[in-house]
Design a protein around this motif. Sequence first.
Motif, PDB file in Angstrom:
ATOM      1  N   ALA A 250       0.830  -1.200   0.000  1.00 44.94           N
ATOM      2  CA  ALA A 250       0.000   0.000   0.000  1.00 44.94           C
ATOM      3  C   ALA A 250       0.867   1.253   0.000  1.00 44.94           C
ATOM      4  CB  ALA A 250      -0.918   0.013   1.216  1.00 44.94           C
ATOM      5  N   THR A 251       0.390   2.265  -0.700  1.00 48.05           N
ATOM      6  CA  THR A 251       1.091   3.537  -0.720  1.00 48.05           C
ATOM      7  C   THR A 251       0.202   4.649  -0.196  1.00 48.05           C
ATOM      8  OG1 THR A 251       0.383   3.913  -3.010  1.00 48.05           O
ATOM      9  CG2 THR A 251       2.520   2.844  -2.687  1.00 48.05           C
ATOM     10  N   ALA A 252      -0.883   4.279   0.495  1.00 49.31           N
ATOM     11  CA  ALA A 252      -1.827   5.276   0.996  1.00 49.31           C
ATOM     12  C   ALA A 252      -1.128   6.218   1.968  1.00 49.31           C
ATOM     13  CB  ALA A 252      -3.005   4.592   1.678  1.00 49.31           C
ATOM     14  N   GLN A 253      -1.503   7.486   1.904  1.00 50.48           N
ATOM     15  CA  GLN A 253      -0.903   8.514   2.747  1.00 50.48           C
ATOM     16  C   GLN A 253      -1.946   9.072   3.691  1.00 50.48           C
ATOM     17  OE1 GLN A 253       1.329  11.410   0.611  1.00 50.48           O
ATOM     18  NE2 GLN A 253       1.799  12.640   2.418  1.00 50.48           N
ATOM     19  N   ASP A 254      -1.612   9.109   4.966  1.00 51.33           N
ATOM     20  CA  ASP A 254      -2.545   9.635   5.960  1.00 51.33           C
ATOM     21  C   ASP A 254      -2.630  11.153   5.860  1.00 51.33           C
ATOM     22  OD1 ASP A 254      -3.125   7.161   7.037  1.00 51.33           O
ATOM     23  OD2 ASP A 254      -1.526   7.270   8.523  1.00 51.33           O
ATOM     24  N   THR A 255      -3.831  11.662   6.054  1.00 54.89           N
ATOM     25  CA  THR A 255      -4.059  13.090   6.096  1.00 54.89           C
ATOM     26  C   THR A 255      -5.286  13.342   6.958  1.00 54.89           C
ATOM     27  OG1 THR A 255      -4.271  15.104   4.761  1.00 54.89           O
ATOM     28  CG2 THR A 255      -5.499  13.172   4.030  1.00 54.89           C
ATOM     29  N   ASP A 256      -5.587  14.591   7.218  1.00 57.25           N
ATOM     30  CA  ASP A 256      -6.708  14.883   8.103  1.00 57.25           C
ATOM     31  C   ASP A 256      -8.048  14.815   7.380  1.00 57.25           C
ATOM     32  OD1 ASP A 256      -6.914  16.037  11.062  1.00 57.25           O
ATOM     33  OD2 ASP A 256      -8.525  16.906   9.869  1.00 57.25           O
ATOM     34  N   LEU A 257      -8.089  15.303   6.152  1.00 58.81           N
ATOM     35  CA  LEU A 257      -9.357  15.440   5.441  1.00 58.81           C
ATOM     36  C   LEU A 257      -9.187  15.124   3.973  1.00 58.81           C
ATOM     37  CD1 LEU A 257     -12.326  16.595   5.222  1.00 58.81           C
ATOM     38  CD2 LEU A 257     -11.261  18.839   4.833  1.00 58.81           C
ATOM     39  N   GLU A 258     -10.080  14.306   3.440  1.00 56.61           N
ATOM     40  CA  GLU A 258     -10.213  14.123   1.998  1.00 56.61           C
ATOM     41  C   GLU A 258     -11.412  14.960   1.564  1.00 56.61           C
ATOM     42  OE1 GLU A 258     -10.079   9.873   0.754  1.00 56.61           O
ATOM     43  OE2 GLU A 258      -9.753   9.536   2.883  1.00 56.61           O
ATOM     44  N   LEU A 259     -11.183  15.917   0.686  1.00 52.23           N
ATOM     45  CA  LEU A 259     -12.216  16.885   0.335  1.00 52.23           C
ATOM     46  C   LEU A 259     -12.403  16.950  -1.177  1.00 52.23           C
ATOM     47  CD1 LEU A 259     -14.152  19.173   1.197  1.00 52.23           C
ATOM     48  CD2 LEU A 259     -12.200  20.733   1.098  1.00 52.23           C
ATOM     49  N   VAL A 260     -13.617  16.631  -1.632  1.00 51.24           N
ATOM     50  CA  VAL A 260     -13.981  16.761  -3.039  1.00 51.24           C
ATOM     51  C   VAL A 260     -14.780  18.044  -3.205  1.00 51.24           C
ATOM     52  CG1 VAL A 260     -15.252  15.773  -4.978  1.00 51.24           C
ATOM     53  CG2 VAL A 260     -14.036  14.267  -3.388  1.00 51.24           C
ATOM     54  N   LEU A 261     -14.291  18.944  -4.034  1.00 52.30           N
ATOM     55  CA  LEU A 261     -14.991  20.187  -4.338  1.00 52.30           C
ATOM     56  C   LEU A 261     -15.734  20.001  -5.657  1.00 52.30           C
ATOM     57  CD1 LEU A 261     -12.076  22.650  -3.494  1.00 52.30           C
ATOM     58  CD2 LEU A 261     -14.006  22.027  -2.019  1.00 52.30           C
ATOM     59  N   LEU A 262     -17.061  19.922  -5.591  1.00 55.28           N
ATOM     60  CA  LEU A 262     -17.909  19.748  -6.768  1.00 55.28           C
ATOM     61  C   LEU A 262     -18.506  21.098  -7.140  1.00 55.28           C
ATOM     62  CD1 LEU A 262     -19.932  16.469  -6.031  1.00 55.28           C
ATOM     63  CD2 LEU A 262     -18.151  16.788  -7.766  1.00 55.28           C
TER      64      LEU A 262
END
Length: 236
Positions: A15-27
Amino acid sequence: MRWMVLGLGLLAGAATAQDTDLELVLLADASGSIDAREIAFQREGYAEAITDPDVLEAIASTAYGSIAVVYVEWATNQAVVADWTLIDGADSAARFAEELRGKPRQAYGRNAIGSALLEGLRLIEDNEYVGWRRVIDFSGDSARSFTGPSIAEARARVLAADITINALPILRPDDPGRAHGGLEALYAEQIIGGRGAFVVTAEDRGAFAEAVKRKLILEISGRMPGQQLAGRGADQ
């Protein structure tokens, strides 16, 4: 399922997933009611907001000091304008802002709100980040949907994935806003949902950039506004 797959990948060392606080999609709305000038105006509003010192301070104050953001324009189809970017300071924010500027319009046609929400879901499920919080931020000037899955169906699928939907309605001059039948009320009733979901309203197109900044600070900080409907002047 996504968390299980990531966990197995970590155990396998793949896995190469990276931790962060928020995943945000701006539609962002790019339907027929939004002309080329307004497309550019919306992009510039987000570019200015993401590089604003107050927004950068909110990002720095999160647990990881970073958020992952993608900017998508929606109409009958959906088009990624600025792909997933880990924003952890002024430089990365500036790079994301530049991605928003100068690109040709890629989304056309009438509203397909359900399809837009499901594209936000797909983008979150398929990216390389693992956020403590996952949010789809939907903006538009109408609650009508003419093609694709229904808003109710798409919304249910997004919420079932433990993703919050917030909304930024852009009011027309004659829109009653929070009143019955107004766009703000419709977005609150039909679109937002999940933990801490809220509406921040652009009372007119001139207030758009201000509303974007207020909304981003609320989302990044994880703070809920004083009311579910957070109009102009609401506490940040």
